[in-house]
Design a protein around this motif. Structure first.
Motif, PDB file in Angstrom:
ATOM      1  N   GLN A   1      -4.322  -6.603  38.439  1.00 44.85           N
ATOM      2  CA  GLN A   1      -4.121  -7.854  39.172  1.00 44.85           C
ATOM      3  C   GLN A   1      -5.377  -8.690  39.094  1.00 44.85           C
ATOM      4  O   GLN A   1      -6.476  -8.159  38.963  1.00 44.85           O
ATOM      5  N   TRP A   2      -5.191  -9.997  39.194  1.00 41.71           N
ATOM      6  CA  TRP A   2      -6.322 -10.910  39.212  1.00 41.71           C
ATOM      7  C   TRP A   2      -6.420 -11.536  40.594  1.00 41.71           C
ATOM      8  O   TRP A   2      -5.406 -11.911  41.175  1.00 41.71           O
ATOM      9  N   ARG A   3      -7.637 -11.700  41.072  1.00 44.82           N
ATOM     10  CA  ARG A   3      -7.824 -12.390  42.345  1.00 44.82           C
ATOM     11  C   ARG A   3      -8.609 -13.669  42.081  1.00 44.82           C
ATOM     12  O   ARG A   3      -9.643 -13.648  41.416  1.00 44.82           O
TER      13      ARG A   3
ATOM     14  N   SER B   1      -0.379 -11.205  39.834  1.00 44.50           N
ATOM     15  CA  SER B   1      -0.088 -10.067  38.971  1.00 44.50           C
ATOM     16  C   SER B   1      -0.100 -10.563  37.533  1.00 44.50           C
ATOM     17  O   SER B   1      -0.037 -11.762  37.267  1.00 44.50           O
TER      18      SER B   1
ATOM     19  N   ILE C   1      -3.918 -13.336  45.108  1.00 45.30           N
ATOM     20  CA  ILE C   1      -3.717 -12.260  44.135  1.00 45.30           C
ATOM     21  C   ILE C   1      -2.621 -12.663  43.153  1.00 45.30           C
ATOM     22  O   ILE C   1      -1.574 -13.172  43.557  1.00 45.30           O
TER      23      ILE C   1
ATOM     24  N   THR D   1      -7.986  -4.560  40.569  1.00 52.72           N
ATOM     25  CA  THR D   1      -8.002  -5.977  40.921  1.00 52.72           C
ATOM     26  C   THR D   1      -9.284  -6.578  40.373  1.00 52.72           C
ATOM     27  O   THR D   1     -10.380  -6.093  40.659  1.00 52.72           O
TER      28      THR D   1
ATOM     29  N   ASP E   1     -11.814  -9.790  39.976  1.00 53.41           N
ATOM     30  CA  ASP E   1     -12.187 -11.064  40.576  1.00 53.41           C
ATOM     31  C   ASP E   1     -12.516 -12.052  39.470  1.00 53.41           C
ATOM     32  O   ASP E   1     -13.564 -11.969  38.835  1.00 53.41           O
TER      33      ASP E   1
END
Ligand code: ADP
Ligand code: MG
Length: 315
Positions: A294-296, A303, A301, A224, A226
């Motif tokens: 994944q990007w937050r 995908s 979140i 993930t 950020d």
């Protein structure tokens, strides 16, 4: 000797130098093959990359940049393994011998090679469409090379420098950032310092998204990221705004920074080391067990099914 042979003999002479001879080179340029010595208790690492005119550089690009880049992109591969570079070989394909171009090319090549103590030990010179192929070799203490595979869930993800700078500099003709494209700096000493700290590492040649994807795939893990923590290229931010800068960092290529994972217990050691680095270190996110990147952003979140930035832009 034919006219052709004389012409190419001239080229070869440009690359035979008396200086910068390493003691581990038993026999350099001039015979059918070079002979070198690998120190005991070390492993030999070999990487090859090519630059092709019209694809990776333009005919009108500064030949010093082409000379620098064809070596730098290879040294970056050794950096990403934690290796110390020792030797290089160089295959030149040219339509016809252009001595001026080659002299400036050689200046770019050797000023980088000399800075890292790399000796050119051979190569090939042939007629053909303009292209350069470099092979570099380096060493690491046995068993200590840092691979793409090796990241596990819970490891922290880090990035050096400001990826996206090269793409921005080239696209927007920003002279300072364009040098990131034309004269990228391989992160060799950082790569070496990361032996024993990084669990996995890769160099960013195609953009963070793509190359991090390779690391995750090789390690069979996910991560993930950020998005709000991505390093900010200030000149690009001023001109383009935040969203586009994130896009540059994720998808811009040709920066040759390092992306790596570190187990949490080794993070203090990393932070301490990074204090003496001349490039910033950014914590990007965390490795997890999911088979995806994944990007937050803004607590949400996203995908990443494809490379369309819209997937996490505010709407
Ligand atoms: P061969 O036909 O045996 O390959 P070459 O004439 O191609 O011989 O090369 C002679 C020597 O010059 C070799 O040691 C080779 O490694 C070196 N050489 C040729 N071209 C280059 C180059 N562009 N850069 C460095 N060394 C080169
Ligand atoms: Mg040859």
């Amino acid at each position: 000797m034919s006219a052709d042979a004389r012409e190419f003999e001239l080229i070869r002479q440009l690359f035979v130098r008396q200086i910068a001879a390493r003691s581990d080179v038993v026999l350099g340029i001039g015979d059918d093959a070079a002979i070198t010595r690998v120190p005991p208790d070390h492993e030999l690492l070999t990487a090859t990359d090519s630059l092709v005119a019209g694809t990776h550089f333009l005919d009108e690009d500064d030949p010093a940049s082409v000379g620098h880049r064809c070596l730098a992109i290879n040294l970056s591969d050794l950096a990403a393994m934690g290796a110390t570079p020792l030797w290089a070989s160089l295959a030149i394909h040219m339509p016809e011998a252009d001595e001026d171009w080659l002299k400036t090319f050689a200046d770019g090549f050797f000023s980088l090679a000399d800075r890292f103590g790399v000796q050119l030990i051979g190569g090939d010179t042939v007629r053909g469409p303009l292209a350069l192929t470099v092979t570099v070799q380096g060493i690491v203490p046995t068993g200590q090379a840092v691979r793409r595979a090796g990241a596990s869930a819970g490891d922290l993800l880090y990035l050096t420098g400001y990826p996206g700078s090269a793409a921005f500099g080239r696209l927007h003709q920003d002279s300072e950032l364009a040098s990131c494209f034309f004269f990228p700096e391989p992160r060799l000493s950082i790569g070496q310092e990361l032996r024993g700290l990084a669990s996995a590492m890769i160099d960013i040649s195609d953009g963070v998204d793509s190359d991090l994807g390779h690391l995750l795939h090789a390690s069979q893990v996910g991560a993930t990221l950020d998005i709000e923590d991505l390093p900010v290229i200030h000149a690009a931010h001023a001109k383009l705004g935040g969203e586009s800068v994130s896009e540059l960092v994720l998808f811009g290529g040709e920066d040759y920074e390092l992306c790596f994972s570190v187990p949490p217990a080794r993070e203090p050691g990393l932070i301490q080391r990074a204090e003496s680095w001349t490039v910033p270190l950014t914590r990007l996110g965390v490795i997890n067990d999911m088979p995806a990147l994944q990007w937050r952003k803004g607590g949400k979140i996203f995908s990443v099914p494809d490379k369309t930035f819209e997937h996490f832009s505010d709407s």
